[in-house]
Design an enzyme around this catalytic site. Structure first.
Site, PDB file in Angstrom:
ATOM      1  N   THR A   1       0.827  -1.354  -0.193  1.00  0.00           N
ATOM      2  CA  THR A   1      -0.157   0.067  -0.080  1.00  0.00           C
ATOM      3  C   THR A   1       0.880   1.195  -0.101  1.00  0.00           C
ATOM      4  O   THR A   1       0.279   2.315  -0.429  1.00  0.00           O
ATOM      5  CB  THR A   1      -0.828  -0.027   1.332  1.00  0.00           C
ATOM      6  OG1 THR A   1      -1.520  -1.118   1.339  1.00  0.00           O
ATOM      7  CG2 THR A   1      -1.845   1.127   0.961  1.00  0.00           C
TER       8      THR A   1
ATOM      9  N   TYR B   1       4.741 -12.477   4.643  1.00  0.00           N
ATOM     10  CA  TYR B   1       3.324 -11.809   3.926  1.00  0.00           C
ATOM     11  C   TYR B   1       3.177 -12.777   2.699  1.00  0.00           C
ATOM     12  O   TYR B   1       4.062 -12.842   1.755  1.00  0.00           O
ATOM     13  CB  TYR B   1       3.737 -10.390   3.661  1.00  0.00           C
ATOM     14  CG  TYR B   1       3.136  -9.832   2.564  1.00  0.00           C
ATOM     15  CD1 TYR B   1       1.430 -10.153   2.746  1.00  0.00           C
ATOM     16  CD2 TYR B   1       3.221  -8.449   2.178  1.00  0.00           C
ATOM     17  CE1 TYR B   1       0.554  -9.175   2.027  1.00  0.00           C
ATOM     18  CE2 TYR B   1       2.415  -7.640   1.576  1.00  0.00           C
ATOM     19  CZ  TYR B   1       0.805  -7.913   1.443  1.00  0.00           C
ATOM     20  OH  TYR B   1      -0.061  -7.553   0.938  1.00  0.00           O
TER      21      TYR B   1
ATOM     22  N   LYS C   1       1.582 -12.333   7.700  1.00  0.00           N
ATOM     23  CA  LYS C   1       0.197 -11.869   7.135  1.00  0.00           C
ATOM     24  C   LYS C   1      -0.344 -12.645   6.104  1.00  0.00           C
ATOM     25  O   LYS C   1       0.221 -12.710   5.146  1.00  0.00           O
ATOM     26  CB  LYS C   1       0.793 -10.487   6.700  1.00  0.00           C
ATOM     27  CG  LYS C   1      -0.491  -9.734   6.079  1.00  0.00           C
ATOM     28  CD  LYS C   1       0.043  -8.371   5.247  1.00  0.00           C
ATOM     29  CE  LYS C   1      -0.959  -7.628   4.597  1.00  0.00           C
ATOM     30  NZ  LYS C   1      -0.448  -6.244   4.079  1.00  0.00           N
TER      31      LYS C   1
ATOM     32  N   ILE D   1      -3.628  -6.421   9.102  1.00  0.00           N
ATOM     33  CA  ILE D   1      -2.647  -5.377   8.579  1.00  0.00           C
ATOM     34  C   ILE D   1      -3.716  -4.689   7.413  1.00  0.00           C
ATOM     35  O   ILE D   1      -3.756  -5.448   6.384  1.00  0.00           O
ATOM     36  CB  ILE D   1      -1.368  -5.871   8.071  1.00  0.00           C
ATOM     37  CG1 ILE D   1      -0.490  -6.334   9.022  1.00  0.00           C
ATOM     38  CG2 ILE D   1      -0.462  -4.840   7.125  1.00  0.00           C
ATOM     39  CD1 ILE D   1       0.967  -6.968   8.728  1.00  0.00           C
TER      40      ILE D   1
END
Length: 293
Positions: A45, A133, A161, A204
């Site tokens: 992001t 992740y 994540k 997250i």
């Protein structure tokens, strides 16, 4: 610090595409005031893929400086080349971040053994806590629960994540890891509440960029066992969870953050371009539905 609502922070830029420190300060202050558990700086992001190495490190360091100990900062440190991921991670060894978030290598599609070797090499270069992740919709690479379980045996790999949106992964990983110290974090806002009900410890979050207080409260209620109240709150956020992905992240959330006055522009680095005019009404309605606009 690795529980609750952790924001995947946007990287604010000025009209020329340079990092906008004033807007970054406003964002950090907003999350401190809203009860966000921690900030991830320069993840997906935060446009990690279009920042240079030096810019990437600088944004993390600026975020740390502006946070000034008021909120933990996690450094995005992933790359699709192991050497670059190590180089980034080493930059953060002694700067004050509480950990690093490292995405599975994208585009080059390593095997499960390649993923294991990649993350083991990164973990060996640092004492910082490492968060794996997994987001196959963006990387083209799915890290399977068996590989996660192997990596969880490494002392400083402390969390994942999980952004597949597949809730069965929670139980699969828990059964294989069999260690309550290993933390599961959702990487999918829409299923985060159910993810936590199954044993996850937080999310997250992209949505937290624009609804920080609501996301923090939803996580608090869920983790406290008040799932009915959490679901009621989450219903107001569901249009945001959906429409912040109406175009590729972080295009919609950057526009929404600008609309709320948290950043000065919605400038993105090419090849990302601003949110199309046709998509804006849906995002605006979602902000209104959440009560933040």
């Amino acid at each position: 610090m690795f529980t609750g609502s952790i924001v995947a922070l946007v990287t604010p830029m000025d009209d020329k595409g340079n990092v906008d420190r004033a807007s970054l300060r406003k964002l950090v202050d907003y999350h401190v005031a809203s009860g966000t558990s921690a900030i991830v700086a320069v993840g997906t992001t935060g446009e990690s893929a279009t920042l240079s190495h030096d810019e990437h490190v600088n944004v993390v360091l600026q975020t740390l400086e502006l946070a000034d100990g008021r909120i933990p900062v996690i450094a995005g440190a992933g790359a699709n080349a192991t050497a670059e991921a190590i180089a980034l991670t080493e930059c953060f060894n002694h700067c004050g971040v509480v950990g690093c978030l490292s995405v599975t290598p994208y585009y080059n599609k390593p095997t499960q053994e390649g993923l294991y070797q990649h993350f083991r090499a990164i973990a060996s270069c640092t004492d910082l806590p490492q968060i794996l992740y997994n987001v196959p919709s963006r990387t083209g690479c799915d890290m399977l629960p068996e590989t996660v379980a192997r990596l969880a045996q490494i002392n400083n790999i402390i969390a994942i994540k999980e952004a597949t949106g597949n809730l069965s992964r929670v139980g699969q990983i828990q059964d294989l890891v069999n260690d309550d110290r290993f933390i599961l974090l959702s990487g999918d806002d829409a299923s985060a509440l159910d993810f936590m009900c199954l044993g996850g410890k937080g999310v997250i979050s992209v949505t937290a960029n624009v609804a920080a207080r609501q996301m923090a409260e939803m996580c608090r209620l869920t983790l406290a066992g008040d799932v009915h109240a959490a679901r009621r709150l989450n219903q107001s956020l569901m249009p945001l969870h959906r429409d912040l992905f109406i175009e590729a992240n972080p295009i919609p959330v950057k526009w929404a953050t600008k609309v709320l006055g948290l950043i000065a522009t919605d400038t993105l680095r090419l090849p990302l371009t601003p949110l199309s005019a046709s998509a804006r009404p849906a995002v605006e309605r979602a902000l209104q539905h959440a009560g933040v606009l």
